[in-house]
Design a protein around this motif. Structure first.
Motif, PDB file in Angstrom:
ATOM      1  N   VAL A 356       1.997  62.884  74.895  1.00 15.58           N
ATOM      2  CA  VAL A 356       3.060  63.438  75.739  1.00 15.58           C
ATOM      3  C   VAL A 356       3.271  64.916  75.415  1.00 15.58           C
ATOM      4  N   TYR A 359       1.612  67.698  77.504  1.00 20.09           N
ATOM      5  CA  TYR A 359       2.180  68.169  78.776  1.00 20.09           C
ATOM      6  C   TYR A 359       3.061  69.387  78.504  1.00 20.09           C
ATOM      7  N   HIS A 428       6.394  73.180  72.288  1.00 21.51           N
ATOM      8  CA  HIS A 428       6.877  72.130  73.196  1.00 21.51           C
ATOM      9  C   HIS A 428       7.472  71.045  72.317  1.00 21.51           C
ATOM     10  N   ILE A 430      10.015  67.607  71.734  1.00 22.11           N
ATOM     11  CA  ILE A 430      10.720  66.432  72.236  1.00 22.11           C
ATOM     12  C   ILE A 430      11.644  65.939  71.130  1.00 22.11           C
ATOM     13  N   ARG A 601       6.893  62.953  81.729  1.00 24.07           N
ATOM     14  CA  ARG A 601       7.370  62.989  80.344  1.00 24.07           C
ATOM     15  C   ARG A 601       8.518  61.997  80.144  1.00 24.07           C
TER      16      ARG A 601
END
Length: 786
Positions: A356, A359, A428, A430, A601
């Motif tokens: 993930v 992305y 990036h 998360i 996502r």
């Protein structure tokens, strides 16, 4: 001898030297060890050699040197695919001559053996010195992750809790770990390998203050602490008064424990007085079992975890060896212990979210259309235009240098177009924010760091973070490179040095902390009326605005839309805003696959989160939402790395029952909890259960915050398939009864109390072959006692 022969004899040594040099370049470089002092090493892994999969476990190293020396101790762990050393954990240590020095490192729970890890000691620093070989001891760690239940015990009697060992057998694994005060870590994260910590009749004031704080922090982060001891309860609980479920005020003696006997399902004869502690429950604590109007077992939620109180000494006979004792504690610890065999489909969340992170919102491949036009313009300029111009001026020989120049300019233009957004370090990130409903949350971070140039990079994270890394991925989806990362915990930060990163590559870092953060909560006011209709509101009391908020409860998803900070949203009644999740995929239904898919996502995060937790999607009530605020920042050369962040917020929610005095709970709201499995295969995943030939025992928890007189209950799904039969526990008769309902449903209207034990309805599912099925559902009706 001919000239040719003499020439060949002269060339052969040179050729051999050249071949040797080439082979030395082709073979992997070996470590060159420095001469130095004799250092011996001893290691102790986890708890009695047990490490917990996907948890942080203590690795205790004892080093002794025959000279004064200082340097870095380094644990190198190889990547799973064997491509070079993956992550190195570094700690500086001072070794006085002939003085054993203990070093504790955090060890990720994975398979470790002599072929995939090694321990090295570098004089001064791993950045400068050469490793010094150990004079004695193993320079590697051996560990095989344990997937069963780990119960740590601090007690004057090392056999405390050994009665739980009778659960070991087909499909169930419990390990009791006797601990000593010196073995308790001073870091909460290093306790995460334990499922439960029992402190029974033990002088807890012998623990140091950092150890006590580590235990409290571990509970706050999700651990389960049991405080017990009977007459010795006061010395057990004194240092933990701030989180204990009760305030102790003395002792009393009982001659029978009928409530405990019913829960254990076996006769219990005390043969005289049995001492229990007397206590008063604190605010918000729940008494689960009573004895002589005293709380015998009570529980108090604290942060993400909970604290259990037992009024008796768990090692005291005749209760300790009583045949019903294991059943009592599997019920008391329900939800705190893993049950059955390890889910074969389970992967660490870091592995599931790894792709993930690819992305990357800020990075994109160059648009095809501009590149196509550049190619067309280049072809037109180089071919007809340049030809006619040179022909007109009779300079066609200039093509030999003009064409390379134009090609160079065109290549530069293509490169500039493709690298316009790839000239600076980017991230990036998360964040998974698991709120406890009381204002704090445990945050777990997965981040991908983009390197615009090749070289070394050192990232600095906040203090107290535990880091893992995965191999770097080159050129947007290219192969995995060897990752050389060095993680060091400092007093004020945690750093990771990424060495030999290639241009345009991603280094992925997983960051965890044992300390919950004050990030707020989702305040819920949810009610079921006499008709079983859900109403109420959800308020955003977190630190930021939330988007696409969804309440998942009763097998349904209620779309609440965007809720700004401090705002609220009512529970929708429009069927278009309500999704039926029963038997379906939450992630796929919330974010359906489409041709122009811009929610991949979100869908993948929800899917992987529920999947990796190993739970059935619809068996719990929770609220979820999203935002893009910067919750995790790390720095490079003291400058914050520019980051795209996506935050997944999730929190369990509670229900207010019987607002009108009537109780009417439809199917889906009271989810069963599995307490015991006796089967070679057990997996809870996606939407159901996989069970091998054997059985599982589960309980429907009923309403615990009010006294309810139940008039009827119904269980749907009593015949999951032809391979499964169901039995229900009759608490009055103390025996199992086969379930013979009408169709696929059992409805009990006559004396339903005979099946209610300790405010629970217990049932067993027996499988005569390996099978998959949905868990049964419960609906109840009754009245709240005035």
């Amino acid at each position: 001898m001919s000239f040719y022969t003499r020439r060949m004899r002269m060339m052969l040594p040179l050729a051999a030297l050249l071949i040797t040099a080439m082979l030395s370049l082709a073979l992997p470089a070996q470590l060159v060890f420095a001469d130095g002092p004799g250092i011996s090493i001893k290691s102790e892994v986890g708890y009695e050699g047990k490490v917990k999969f996907d948890k942080w476990n203590p690795l205790k190293l004892t080093l002794t040197s025959d000279q004064d020396i200082s340097g870095d101790i380094v644990l190198q762990i190889q990547s799973q695919n064997g491509a070079g050393f993956h992550t190195s954990y570094v700690q500086h240590v001072e070794l006085p001559k002939d003085t054993p020095k203990e070093v504790v490192l955090g060890l990720p729970g994975t398979i470790l053996n002599k072929d995939n890890n090694q321990i090295l000691f570098y004089e001064e620093s791993y950045k400068k010195g050469k490793p010094i070989p150990f004079a004695s001891g193993k320079n590697y760690v051996q560990a095989n992750p344990y997937n069963g239940a780990l119960i740590g015990v601090l007690s004057d009697d090392p056999d405390t809790m050994n009665f739980m060992n009778v659960l070991n057998g087909k499909g169930t694994s419990v390990n009791i770990i006797p601990l000593k005060a010196a073995g308790i870590p001073v870091d909460a994260m290093l306790l995460s390998g334990l499922d439960v910590l029992v402190i029974n009749n033990f002088a807890s004031d012998t623990l140091s203050e950092p150890q006590r704080q580590a235990i409290v922090g571990w509970v706050n982060g999700g651990g389960t602490l049991v405080l017990a001891g009977g007459a010795g309860y006061a010395k057990t609980a004194a240092p933990f008064a701030e989180i204990a479920p009760v305030t102790a005020d003395g002792t009393t003696a009982v001659t029978a424990l009928p409530e405990l006997e019913k829960l254990g399902g076996k006769p219990l004869k005390l043969d005289g007085d049995f001492t229990i502690s007397t206590a008063t429950p604190v605010k918000d604590a729940k008494t689960e079992i009573q004895a002589s109007n005293e709380p015998l077992v009570a529980v108090h939620d604290y942060g993400q975890g909970k604290v259990q109180y037992a009024a008796y000494d768990l090692a005291m006979e005749p209760v300790s060896s009583w045949a019903g004792h294991p059943a009592v504690w599997t019920s008391v610890l329900q939800g705190s212990l893993p049950v059955g065999s390890q889910n074969m489909y389970y992967n660490p969340l870091i592995d599931n979210l790894n792709y993930v992170l690819d992305y990357f919102p800020s990075l994109s491949m160059p648009s095809f259309t501009p590149l196509l036009w550049m190619l067309i313009i280049y072809a037109v300029v180089v071919a007809p235009v340049l030809y006619f111009i040179l022909k007109k001026f009779d300079k066609r020989e200039w093509a030999w240098f003009l064409i390379p120049i134009i090609a160079f300019i065109a290549s530069g233009a293509v490169y500039m177009a493709g690298s316009a957004d790839k000239t600076k370090e980017l991230a990036h990130t998360i964040n998974i924010v698991e709120m406890n409903g009381h204002g704090s949350a445990v945050k777990t971070t997965a981040t991908a760091f983009f390197t615009p140039r090749s070289g070394n990079y050192e990232l600095e994270f906040p203090s107290g973070m535990y880091l893992r890394t995965s191999g770097s991925r080159s050129s947007f989806g290219g192969g995995m490179d060897e990752s050389k990362s060095f993680v060091r915990k400092n007093p004020d930060s945690t750093t990771v040095e990424l060495r030999d990163m290639s241009q345009w590559s991603l280094a992925k870092v997983w960051a965890e902390s044992g300390s919950p953060e004050e990030l707020g909560r989702m305040e819920t006011d949810l009610k079921l009326d006499a008709k079983g209709q859900l109403s109420g509101t959800v308020m955003n009391d977190t630190t930021g605005d939330l988007t696409e908020v969804v309440l998942v409860i009763g097998g349904k998803g209620y779309k609440l839309g965007d809720i700004p900070k401090g705002g609220s949203a009512p529970i929708p009644q429009d069927p278009k805003q309500i999704l039926n999740f029963m038997g379906g995929d939450i992630a796929g239904m919330l974010y359906p696959y489409s041709q122009n898919d811009d929610k991949y996502r979100q869908r993948d995060i929800i899917s992987n989160y529920t999947f990796s937790k190993g739970t059935v999607n619809t068996d719990k009530a929770f609220v979820l939402g999203w935002n893009t605020e910067h919750l995790t920042n790390y720095t490079l050369k003291k400058q914050a790395v520019r980051s795209d962040q996506l935050n997944f917020w999730v929190q369990p929610v509670a229900m207010t029952w019987g607002t009108s005095g009537k109780i009417n709970v439809p199917y889906g709201f009271l989810a069963p909890e599995i307490s015991q499995v006796n089967a070679p295969i057990f997996n809870a995943y996606g939407n159901g259960i996989e069970l091998g030939q054997g059985s599982l025992i589960a309980e429907f928890p009923l309403i615990s915050d009010q006294e309810v007189v139940y008039s009827e209950f119904s269980i749907k799904g009593i015949k999951p398939n032809n391979n499964v039969k169901m039995e229900i526990w009759n608490a009055q008769k103390n025996e199992w009864e086969p379930v013979n309902g009408s169709g696929n449903e059992l409805k009990v209207t006559e004396n339903p109390e005979r099946y209610i034990l300790n405010n629970r309805i217990r049932f067993m599912l027996n499988a005569n072959d390996q099978t998959n099925f949905q868990m049964p559902e419960l609906s109840v009706k009754g009245e709240v006692k005035p």
